[in-house]
Write an enzyme that holds these catalytic residues in place. Structure first.
Site, mmCIF file in Angstrom:
data_model
loop_
_atom_site.group_PDB
_atom_site.id
_atom_site.type_symbol
_atom_site.label_atom_id
_atom_site.label_comp_id
_atom_site.label_asym_id
_atom_site.label_seq_id
_atom_site.Cartn_x
_atom_site.Cartn_y
_atom_site.Cartn_z
ATOM 1 N N ASP A 238 16.660 9.825 -8.845
ATOM 2 C CA ASP A 238 18.110 10.019 -8.914
ATOM 3 C C ASP A 238 18.781 10.006 -7.539
ATOM 4 O OD1 ASP A 238 18.097 10.173 -11.684
ATOM 5 O OD2 ASP A 238 17.797 12.345 -11.692
ATOM 6 N N HIS B 1 0.800 -1.215 0.000
ATOM 7 C CA HIS B 1 0.000 0.000 0.000
ATOM 8 C C HIS B 1 0.838 1.273 0.000
ATOM 9 C CE1 HIS B 1 -3.777 2.231 1.310
ATOM 10 N NE2 HIS B 1 -4.185 1.461 0.337
ATOM 11 N N LYS C 172 2.956 4.536 -1.262
ATOM 12 C CA LYS C 172 2.867 5.504 -2.352
ATOM 13 C C LYS C 172 4.095 6.397 -2.256
ATOM 14 C CE LYS C 172 -1.714 4.818 -1.172
ATOM 15 N NZ LYS C 172 -2.337 4.629 0.172
#
Length: 230
Positions: A182, A175, A177
């Protein structure tokens, strides 16, 4: 300090797949006395992850070597925190601010993007990811199996373009996010990478270059990437 010296230094602490207190103290001393420029920091991170990958196939369990990698990330975080150069921002939905900012972060990446999200259904974000892949940016995506084949999900479509994708096939949800750009910025928050989050939901998105957070999220990404290899 060149790449070979960094690798040899790190390998000395990896011999028994974990770091002793004396080894941790020694590395703290070394890192505090060398110039941890962005170049050196990047080399140390890359070598630590490479050592972890090289020895991972011979490991007896998923946790073998992981505590060592996490110790390296923590030591680097403790020696590279520079509050004077800290830059962070927060965005909120509903509105297109979050999706537009995600796209700009993807477009600004030059070498590597690591994405760890529950699902992606926003075609604007998908298009930006595909464009990054086409300009030779290394893109890796981790997502959840329960959502990857949903109507509107772009995960399978991204995989078919040649982007490296790994899926959580456990009975639980992946779950997260978050995304790394870089090894310089981390983007995270409640915001799902979906049209509904942009149009309807009250969500938040945070972007920061705080070194200790970047290192911790990098460590978590590598852990999941290895766990979902099969």
């Amino acid at each position: 300090m060149d790449r070979a010296q960094i690798r040899n230094m790190l390998l000395q602490t990896f011999e028994d797949f974990q770091m002793s207190r004396s080894e941790r103290s020694a590395l703290n001393q070394i890192f505090s006395h060398i110039s941890l420029t962005e170049h050196n920091l990047s080399l140390i991170r890359k070598e630590a992850f490479q050592i972890f990958r090289d020895y991972k196939p011979t490991a007896g369990t998923n946790d073998t070597g992981l505590s060592w990698l996490e110790d390296i990330m923590k030591i680097l975080a403790n020696t590279t925190s520079d509050e004077s150069s800290l830059k962070s921002e927060a965005l909120f939905s509903p509105r297109d601010d979050c999706s537009h900012r995600i796209c700009r972060m993807i477009e600004s990446a030059r070498k590597q993007i690591d994405i760890c999200v529950f699902t992606i259904t926003d075609d604007r974000v998908t298009s930006a990811i595909k464009n990054a892949h086409q300009r030779q940016v290394q893109v890796r995506i981790i997502s959840d199996n329960d959502k990857s084949f949903d109507l509107g999900s772009d995960i399978e479509r991204l995989s078919q373009t040649g982007i490296s994708v790994r899926i959580d096939k456990t009975s639980y949800h992946m779950h997260h996010k978050f995304a790394l750009f870089d090894s310089k910025f981390i983007l995270t928050g409640s915001y799902n990478w979906t049209r509904s989050a942009s149009k309807n939901n009250s969500e938040n998105l945070i972007i920061t270059n705080e070194p200790s957070l970047i290192l911790r999220f990098e460590s978590e990404f590598e852990k999941l990437w290895n766990e979902y290899a099969t």
